[in-house]
Motif scaffolding. Structure first.
Motif, PDB file in Angstrom:
ATOM      1  N   SER A 245       0.789  -1.257   0.104  1.00 29.90           N
ATOM      2  CA  SER A 245       0.026  -0.279  -0.129  1.00 29.90           C
ATOM      3  C   SER A 245       0.778   1.506   0.004  1.00 29.90           C
ATOM      4  O   SER A 245       0.417   2.292  -0.456  1.00 29.90           O
ATOM      5  CB  SER A 245      -1.164  -0.036   1.252  1.00 29.90           C
ATOM      6  OG  SER A 245      -0.146  -0.195   2.449  1.00 29.90           O
ATOM      7  N   PHE A 246       2.078   1.256   0.330  1.00 28.18           N
ATOM      8  CA  PHE A 246       3.020   2.302   0.566  1.00 28.18           C
ATOM      9  C   PHE A 246       3.209   2.587  -0.763  1.00 28.18           C
ATOM     10  O   PHE A 246       3.868   4.011  -0.973  1.00 28.18           O
ATOM     11  CB  PHE A 246       4.500   1.908   1.341  1.00 28.18           C
ATOM     12  CG  PHE A 246       4.154   1.668   2.618  1.00 28.18           C
ATOM     13  CD1 PHE A 246       2.931   2.272   3.286  1.00 28.18           C
ATOM     14  CD2 PHE A 246       4.955   0.815   3.355  1.00 28.18           C
ATOM     15  CE1 PHE A 246       2.937   1.795   4.707  1.00 28.18           C
ATOM     16  CE2 PHE A 246       4.951   0.466   4.600  1.00 28.18           C
ATOM     17  CZ  PHE A 246       3.807   1.297   5.458  1.00 28.18           C
ATOM     18  N   PHE A 247       3.341   1.917  -1.829  1.00 26.39           N
ATOM     19  CA  PHE A 247       3.612   2.277  -3.495  1.00 26.39           C
ATOM     20  C   PHE A 247       2.170   2.498  -4.279  1.00 26.39           C
ATOM     21  O   PHE A 247       2.575   2.830  -5.468  1.00 26.39           O
ATOM     22  CB  PHE A 247       4.517   1.165  -3.965  1.00 26.39           C
ATOM     23  CG  PHE A 247       5.609   0.903  -3.236  1.00 26.39           C
ATOM     24  CD1 PHE A 247       6.921   1.430  -3.295  1.00 26.39           C
ATOM     25  CD2 PHE A 247       5.620  -0.069  -2.018  1.00 26.39           C
ATOM     26  CE1 PHE A 247       7.904   1.131  -2.640  1.00 26.39           C
ATOM     27  CE2 PHE A 247       6.620  -0.623  -1.218  1.00 26.39           C
ATOM     28  CZ  PHE A 247       8.044   0.196  -1.551  1.00 26.39           C
ATOM     29  N   TRP A 248       1.186   2.505  -3.718  1.00 27.19           N
ATOM     30  CA  TRP A 248       0.019   2.783  -4.260  1.00 27.19           C
ATOM     31  C   TRP A 248      -0.365   4.248  -4.021  1.00 27.19           C
ATOM     32  O   TRP A 248       0.170   4.963  -3.022  1.00 27.19           O
ATOM     33  CB  TRP A 248      -1.189   2.108  -4.012  1.00 27.19           C
ATOM     34  CG  TRP A 248      -0.982   0.654  -4.517  1.00 27.19           C
ATOM     35  CD1 TRP A 248      -0.168   0.173  -5.031  1.00 27.19           C
ATOM     36  CD2 TRP A 248      -1.929  -0.321  -4.020  1.00 27.19           C
ATOM     37  NE1 TRP A 248      -0.250  -1.415  -5.196  1.00 27.19           N
ATOM     38  CE2 TRP A 248      -1.538  -1.674  -4.712  1.00 27.19           C
ATOM     39  CE3 TRP A 248      -3.252  -0.586  -3.594  1.00 27.19           C
ATOM     40  CZ2 TRP A 248      -2.220  -2.827  -4.714  1.00 27.19           C
ATOM     41  CZ3 TRP A 248      -3.892  -1.665  -3.406  1.00 27.19           C
ATOM     42  CH2 TRP A 248      -3.260  -3.041  -3.979  1.00 27.19           C
ATOM     43  N   PRO A 249      -0.719   5.002  -5.059  1.00 23.85           N
ATOM     44  CA  PRO A 249      -1.378   6.497  -4.751  1.00 23.85           C
ATOM     45  C   PRO A 249      -2.292   6.676  -3.834  1.00 23.85           C
ATOM     46  O   PRO A 249      -3.080   5.910  -3.433  1.00 23.85           O
ATOM     47  CB  PRO A 249      -1.695   6.943  -6.317  1.00 23.85           C
ATOM     48  CG  PRO A 249      -2.320   5.538  -7.000  1.00 23.85           C
ATOM     49  CD  PRO A 249      -1.255   4.422  -6.392  1.00 23.85           C
ATOM     50  N   ALA A 250      -1.983   7.607  -3.144  1.00 21.11           N
ATOM     51  CA  ALA A 250      -3.030   8.003  -2.112  1.00 21.11           C
ATOM     52  C   ALA A 250      -4.353   8.178  -2.462  1.00 21.11           C
ATOM     53  O   ALA A 250      -5.501   8.178  -1.819  1.00 21.11           O
ATOM     54  CB  ALA A 250      -2.725   9.271  -1.362  1.00 21.11           C
ATOM     55  N   GLU A 251      -4.741   8.492  -3.870  1.00 24.73           N
ATOM     56  CA  GLU A 251      -6.044   8.629  -4.325  1.00 24.73           C
ATOM     57  C   GLU A 251      -6.670   7.155  -4.541  1.00 24.73           C
ATOM     58  O   GLU A 251      -8.000   7.361  -4.575  1.00 24.73           O
ATOM     59  CB  GLU A 251      -5.990   9.309  -5.771  1.00 24.73           C
ATOM     60  CG  GLU A 251      -5.339  10.716  -5.826  1.00 24.73           C
ATOM     61  CD  GLU A 251      -4.010  10.786  -5.945  1.00 24.73           C
ATOM     62  OE1 GLU A 251      -3.290   9.569  -6.036  1.00 24.73           O
ATOM     63  OE2 GLU A 251      -3.354  11.780  -5.782  1.00 24.73           O
ATOM     64  N   ALA A 252      -5.974   6.212  -4.523  1.00 21.96           N
ATOM     65  CA  ALA A 252      -6.512   4.956  -4.707  1.00 21.96           C
ATOM     66  C   ALA A 252      -7.311   4.414  -3.283  1.00 21.96           C
ATOM     67  O   ALA A 252      -6.750   3.432  -2.636  1.00 21.96           O
ATOM     68  CB  ALA A 252      -5.768   3.950  -5.238  1.00 21.96           C
ATOM     69  N   ILE A 253      -8.166   5.206  -2.516  1.00 26.75           N
ATOM     70  CA  ILE A 253      -8.632   4.990  -1.453  1.00 26.75           C
ATOM     71  C   ILE A 253      -9.152   3.365  -1.302  1.00 26.75           C
ATOM     72  O   ILE A 253      -8.829   2.720  -0.358  1.00 26.75           O
ATOM     73  CB  ILE A 253      -9.607   6.011  -0.906  1.00 26.75           C
ATOM     74  CG1 ILE A 253      -8.964   7.497  -0.972  1.00 26.75           C
ATOM     75  CG2 ILE A 253     -10.288   5.911   0.182  1.00 26.75           C
ATOM     76  CD1 ILE A 253      -9.897   8.450  -0.608  1.00 26.75           C
ATOM     77  N   PRO A 254     -10.122   3.089  -2.044  1.00 34.82           N
ATOM     78  CA  PRO A 254     -10.922   1.859  -1.918  1.00 34.82           C
ATOM     79  C   PRO A 254      -9.803   0.776  -2.015  1.00 34.82           C
ATOM     80  O   PRO A 254      -9.745  -0.054  -1.341  1.00 34.82           O
ATOM     81  CB  PRO A 254     -11.864   1.698  -3.014  1.00 34.82           C
ATOM     82  CG  PRO A 254     -11.942   3.107  -3.581  1.00 34.82           C
ATOM     83  CD  PRO A 254     -10.586   4.044  -3.290  1.00 34.82           C
ATOM     84  N   ALA A 255      -8.818   0.760  -3.072  1.00 36.88           N
ATOM     85  CA  ALA A 255      -7.646  -0.134  -3.045  1.00 36.88           C
ATOM     86  C   ALA A 255      -6.976  -0.338  -1.959  1.00 36.88           C
ATOM     87  O   ALA A 255      -6.676  -1.696  -1.317  1.00 36.88           O
ATOM     88  CB  ALA A 255      -6.966  -0.052  -4.405  1.00 36.88           C
ATOM     89  N   ARG A 256      -6.371   0.766  -1.427  1.00 42.07           N
ATOM     90  CA  ARG A 256      -5.416   0.834  -0.176  1.00 42.07           C
ATOM     91  C   ARG A 256      -6.286   0.149   0.939  1.00 42.07           C
ATOM     92  O   ARG A 256      -5.843  -0.311   1.809  1.00 42.07           O
ATOM     93  CB  ARG A 256      -4.709   2.108  -0.010  1.00 42.07           C
ATOM     94  CG  ARG A 256      -3.765   2.224  -1.224  1.00 42.07           C
ATOM     95  CD  ARG A 256      -3.105   3.645  -0.732  1.00 42.07           C
ATOM     96  NE  ARG A 256      -2.221   3.427   0.515  1.00 42.07           N
ATOM     97  CZ  ARG A 256      -1.208   4.470   0.582  1.00 42.07           C
ATOM     98  NH1 ARG A 256      -0.901   5.315  -0.192  1.00 42.07           N
ATOM     99  NH2 ARG A 256      -0.459   4.395   1.677  1.00 42.07           N
ATOM    100  N   THR A 257      -7.373   0.839   1.244  1.00 47.01           N
ATOM    101  CA  THR A 257      -8.386   0.243   2.319  1.00 47.01           C
ATOM    102  C   THR A 257      -8.617  -0.918   2.400  1.00 47.01           C
ATOM    103  O   THR A 257      -8.460  -1.742   3.420  1.00 47.01           O
ATOM    104  CB  THR A 257      -9.343   1.276   2.429  1.00 47.01           C
ATOM    105  OG1 THR A 257      -8.941   2.647   2.509  1.00 47.01           O
ATOM    106  CG2 THR A 257     -10.266   1.013   3.746  1.00 47.01           C
ATOM    107  N   VAL A 258      -9.419  -1.440   1.439  1.00 46.88           N
ATOM    108  CA  VAL A 258      -9.578  -2.920   1.385  1.00 46.88           C
ATOM    109  C   VAL A 258      -8.081  -3.929   1.412  1.00 46.88           C
ATOM    110  O   VAL A 258      -8.472  -4.911   2.311  1.00 46.88           O
ATOM    111  CB  VAL A 258     -10.122  -3.231   0.087  1.00 46.88           C
ATOM    112  CG1 VAL A 258     -10.289  -4.923  -0.122  1.00 46.88           C
ATOM    113  CG2 VAL A 258     -11.378  -2.511  -0.099  1.00 46.88           C
ATOM    114  N   LEU A 259      -7.151  -3.483   0.857  1.00 50.18           N
ATOM    115  CA  LEU A 259      -5.940  -4.355   1.117  1.00 50.18           C
ATOM    116  C   LEU A 259      -5.680  -4.409   2.672  1.00 50.18           C
ATOM    117  O   LEU A 259      -5.311  -5.537   3.013  1.00 50.18           O
ATOM    118  CB  LEU A 259      -4.690  -3.809   0.131  1.00 50.18           C
ATOM    119  CG  LEU A 259      -3.349  -4.430   0.361  1.00 50.18           C
ATOM    120  CD1 LEU A 259      -3.400  -5.749  -0.043  1.00 50.18           C
ATOM    121  CD2 LEU A 259      -2.194  -3.445  -0.206  1.00 50.18           C
ATOM    122  N   LEU A 260      -5.424  -3.236   3.308  1.00 45.31           N
ATOM    123  CA  LEU A 260      -4.906  -3.119   4.587  1.00 45.31           C
ATOM    124  C   LEU A 260      -5.818  -3.978   5.336  1.00 45.31           C
ATOM    125  O   LEU A 260      -5.447  -4.577   6.389  1.00 45.31           O
ATOM    126  CB  LEU A 260      -4.793  -1.851   4.952  1.00 45.31           C
ATOM    127  CG  LEU A 260      -3.566  -1.191   4.178  1.00 45.31           C
ATOM    128  CD1 LEU A 260      -3.489   0.291   4.795  1.00 45.31           C
ATOM    129  CD2 LEU A 260      -2.133  -1.777   4.536  1.00 45.31           C
TER     130      LEU A 260
END
Length: 345
Positions: A219-234
């Protein structure tokens, strides 16, 4: 007895280990228990033996029928002791040419073994086998090992799927039996050592939980705008790690203290949770950036001031992202170094 203490020789062959109950803290073993002693008051007729026979088997009832003296060894922490038998008990008595009496019998013993799981699954359990006289003191009786003392069948280690097996003998000549009778009594002691095989835990527990931590770092390497992707992953990584820990808890011995595996999962859960908290900070920085920029645009309408504010918060966001990448990875690697050195070295 007159003439000093009688020396009683003890030995035991462990032919099998039927069960190791970690919750009940007991070990069930099959043993051939053997006792050898010499009563100087007894003399055997010479015609009882021949040139090829130095020992004569007799029935168990002989000792009782002749009212002969018998030693009284007992084993500490025995929960249950059953003699193995078919038509008659597996064992017997021999009268030897040199005047000694040999008694042997097979038993299935459920032995209490205090177990401690602070280092689980890298723990080593030590079960003591203590054989002492119940009533005769060291003035009347002494114990010594006969032959190899306590030995075990070579096939035992192959039958124990979760443990490696070893013996350690102790040269204890006397011990205090507090709670029974007073004084010092002859005693022999050995230790059964069970070292847990932890390879399955490495492959089934440690590797998967480590991978969940590494996946959360993606998630550190994904853009901050990808809120659903980073949130679901974590959140998925966090819940999966917690679920894995719950499953491990049901399959491992219960303890009211922290074990090695508890420390590991606490670190993994904290590592994933901190990655989630880090993303929450990033979102707060971005919201703060939007708020400050919109506020300055309305009263000042200055593009230069707005650009400065935007650059400031963008720089703050990059620092938090970079700091998290370095700090979290180094912290988890340092924890692994300390953890594995502590439990494997």
């Amino acid at each position: 007895m007159n003439g000093g203490p009688v020396t009683v020789y003890l030995s035991m062959i462990i032919s099998g280990i039927n069960d190791i109950d970690e919750r009940d803290m007991t070990v069930v073993i099959e043993v051939y228990f053997r006792v050898l002693w010499n009563d100087p008051r007894i003399s055997f007729p010479e015609d009882l033996f021949n040139d090829t026979q130095d020992a004569v088997p007799v029935s168990y009832s002989l000792l009782e029928d002749l009212n002969l003296w018998r030693p009284d060894p007992y084993i500490e922490r025995v929960h249950r002791m059953n003699s193995a038998s078919l038509i008659q008990p597996f064992g017997g008595i021999q009268l030897q040419r040199d005047g000694r009496i040999f008694w042997g019998q097979m038993f299935v013993i459920k032995l209490g073994c205090p177990m401690f799981f602070h280092d689980f699954p890298f723990d080593v359990q030590v079960c003591k086998i203590e054989m002492a006289s119940y009533f005769h003191s060291v003035r009347d009786m002494s114990f010594a090992w006969h032959g190899d003392g306590i030995s075990a069948s070579p096939s035992i280690e192959k039958l124990l799927g979760n443990y490696e097996f070893a013996f350690v003998q102790e040269n204890v000549t006397s011990c205090k039996t507090i709670g029974y009778v007073f004084g010092k009594y002859p005693c022999l002691r050995s230790k059964m050592t069970f070292k847990r095989r932890y390879r399955n835990y490495l492959l089934g527990v440690y590797v998967p939980s480590s991978l969940f931590v590494v996946v959360s770092w993606a998630s550190f390497f994904w853009p901050a705008e990808a809120i659903p992707a980073r949130t679901v992953l974590l959140i998925t990584a966090l819940l999966t790690t917690i679920s894995l820990y719950s499953g491990v808890q049901q399959m491992t011995p219960a303890a009211n203290y922290t074990r090695a595996i508890d420390t590991w999962f606490f670190a993994c859960i904290m590592a994933v949770a901190m990655a989630l908290f880090q993303y929450a900070i990033i979102l707060q920085i971005r919201n703060r950036q939007k708020l400050v920029v919109s506020t300055r645009v309305k009263p000042m309408n200055s593009s230069e001031s707005t650009d400065d504010a935007r650059d400031y918060w963008l720089a703050m966001e990059r620092k938090v992202e970079l700091g998290a990448k370095i700090l979290y990875v180094l912290a988890f690697l340092l924890f692994n170094l300390v953890y594995w050195v502590r439990y494997l070295m």
